[in-house]
Write a protein that holds these residues in place. Structure first.
Motif, PDB file in Angstrom:
ATOM      1  N   PHE A  62     -10.726   4.447  -3.086  1.00  0.00           N
ATOM      2  CA  PHE A  62     -10.505   3.063  -2.664  1.00  0.00           C
ATOM      3  C   PHE A  62      -9.337   3.014  -1.673  1.00  0.00           C
ATOM      4  O   PHE A  62      -8.236   3.399  -2.027  1.00  0.00           O
ATOM      5  CB  PHE A  62     -10.173   2.236  -3.911  1.00  0.00           C
ATOM      6  N   LYS A  68       0.010   7.880  -8.481  1.00  0.00           N
ATOM      7  CA  LYS A  68      -0.456   8.886  -7.503  1.00  0.00           C
ATOM      8  C   LYS A  68       0.738   9.654  -6.930  1.00  0.00           C
ATOM      9  O   LYS A  68       0.618  10.806  -6.505  1.00  0.00           O
ATOM     10  CB  LYS A  68      -1.263   8.215  -6.387  1.00  0.00           C
ATOM     11  N   MET A  71       0.802  -1.233   0.000  1.00  0.00           N
ATOM     12  CA  MET A  71       0.000   0.000   0.000  1.00  0.00           C
ATOM     13  C   MET A  71       0.837   1.285   0.000  1.00  0.00           C
ATOM     14  O   MET A  71       0.537   2.242   0.703  1.00  0.00           O
ATOM     15  CB  MET A  71      -0.959  -0.016   1.191  1.00  0.00           C
ATOM     16  N   ASP A 103      -2.576   9.527   4.827  1.00  0.00           N
ATOM     17  CA  ASP A 103      -2.489   8.214   4.160  1.00  0.00           C
ATOM     18  C   ASP A 103      -2.517   7.104   5.197  1.00  0.00           C
ATOM     19  O   ASP A 103      -1.826   6.083   5.042  1.00  0.00           O
ATOM     20  CB  ASP A 103      -1.197   8.162   3.327  1.00  0.00           C
ATOM     21  N   GLU A 110      -2.689   2.145  -6.360  1.00  0.00           N
ATOM     22  CA  GLU A 110      -1.278   1.850  -6.617  1.00  0.00           C
ATOM     23  C   GLU A 110      -1.104   0.466  -7.247  1.00  0.00           C
ATOM     24  O   GLU A 110      -1.685  -0.507  -6.799  1.00  0.00           O
ATOM     25  CB  GLU A 110      -0.447   1.949  -5.329  1.00  0.00           C
TER      26      GLU A 110
HETATM   27  O1  LIG Z   1      -3.206   3.284  -0.460  1.00  0.00           O
HETATM   28  C1  LIG Z   1      -3.825   2.368   0.358  1.00  0.00           C
HETATM   29  C2  LIG Z   1      -4.534   1.295  -0.146  1.00  0.00           C
HETATM   30  C3  LIG Z   1      -5.159   0.388   0.714  1.00  0.00           C
HETATM   31  C4  LIG Z   1      -5.899  -0.754   0.157  1.00  0.00           C
HETATM   32  C5  LIG Z   1      -5.978  -1.934   0.858  1.00  0.00           C
HETATM   33  C6  LIG Z   1      -6.655  -3.019   0.304  1.00  0.00           C
HETATM   34  C7  LIG Z   1      -7.250  -2.915  -0.934  1.00  0.00           C
HETATM   35  F1  LIG Z   1      -7.884  -3.957  -1.480  1.00  0.00           F
HETATM   36  C8  LIG Z   1      -7.164  -1.734  -1.628  1.00  0.00           C
HETATM   37  C9  LIG Z   1      -6.498  -0.649  -1.078  1.00  0.00           C
HETATM   38  C10 LIG Z   1      -5.057   0.563   2.099  1.00  0.00           C
HETATM   39  C11 LIG Z   1      -4.356   1.660   2.625  1.00  0.00           C
HETATM   40  C12 LIG Z   1      -4.219   1.882   4.013  1.00  0.00           C
HETATM   41  N1  LIG Z   1      -3.516   2.951   4.450  1.00  0.00           N
HETATM   42  C13 LIG Z   1      -2.954   3.797   3.560  1.00  0.00           C
HETATM   43  N2  LIG Z   1      -3.041   3.644   2.237  1.00  0.00           N
HETATM   44  C14 LIG Z   1      -3.725   2.577   1.743  1.00  0.00           C
END
Ligand SMILES: Oc1cc(-c2ccc(F)cc2)cc2cncnc12
Ligand SMILES: [Mg+2]
Length: 214
Positions: free
Chosen positions: A173, A46, A40, A141, A199
């Motif tokens: 998301f 981004k 993550m 974040d 990402e």
């Molecule tokens: O950029 C992120 C993405 C995701 C996340 C997790 C699971 C999924 F399926 C999709 C997206 C979780 C986060 C938690 N903290 C900070 N940034 C995050």
């Protein structure tokens, strides 16, 4: 005991990145997380939006909520002017030493201070404990249900000034509806939406910039 994914990311950076070269640290993490194991990090797509807003803010004092492996701390700190500093809050004790090492490999340890704990416990102490006046830039974040309460806490602690720039990841998301509700249609904020993608994936995501108007 098996290594964690975050340890494996650090191994990859330690083995492949050029010491003291933030760009190579970022490229190594992005390569590993797009080819081997999703993680993550804000990522390269981004990350370009983050770069743009950090350059616009040109902060002297920046705050990040959610350090994780230090990818966005490296991304932000590499753009800071000589006397500028980034404070990054992380509550997961396993991530802190990994982020510290990755930031050190990037050669940015003198610009970044990682504060271990929950944002809601640390934010009220920033002025007294870290001699902080106001924040020029905040990257949100961490856990999405904390964006709104922690933004309100920043306001209440007098850490925002006219022109402070907040940038929030993951608006789509996993989503941060309460944060959007707080900053949009709020006379104290001027908001801009930046559509992008999650990402290393094709799924839609977005970032939201909210400039505090005082
Ligand atoms: O950029 C992120 C993405 C995701 C996340 C997790 C699971 C999924 F399926 C999709 C997206 C979780 C986060 C938690 N903290 C900070 N940034 C995050
Ligand atoms: Mg994120």
């Amino acid at each position: 005991m098996d290594q964690s994914k975050e340890q494996r990311i650090l191994n990859s950076v330690s083995y492949n990145a050029i010491k003291g070269d933030p760009e190579s640290v970022l490229a190594c993490i992005d390569k590993y997380c797009s080819q081997n194991e999703w993680a993550m990090n804000v990522g390269d797509e981004k990350g370009l939006i983050l770069d743009k807003i950090v350059k616009e803010a040109d902060p002297t004092v920046a705050l990040e909520l959610g350090t994780y492996c230090g990818y966005s701390a490296v991304r932000i700190a590499r753009l800071l002017k000589p006397n500028a500093r980034l404070f990054s809050i992380e509550f997961n004790a396993e991530f802190v030493p990994i982020a510290k090492e990755i930031i050190e490999i990037a050669g940015l340890q003198d610009k970044v201070t990682i504060l271990e704990g929950h944002a809601q416990d640390i934010i009220p102490r920033l002025k007294t404990q870290y001699n902080m006046d106001t924040l020029d830039f905040v990257f949100l974040d961490h856990w999405k249900d904390r964006y709104a309460p922690d933004t309100i806490l920043l306001e209440e602690c007098g850490l925002l000034r006219k022109g402070s720039i907040l940038l929030a990841d993951n608006i789509i998301f996993p989503g941060a509806p309460d944060f959007l509700k707080h900053v949009r249609n709020n006379i104290h904020y001027e908001c801009t939406h930046y559509p992008s993608h999650l990402e290393y994936m094709k799924a839609p995501d977005a970032m939201e910039k909210a400039v505090y108007l005082g």
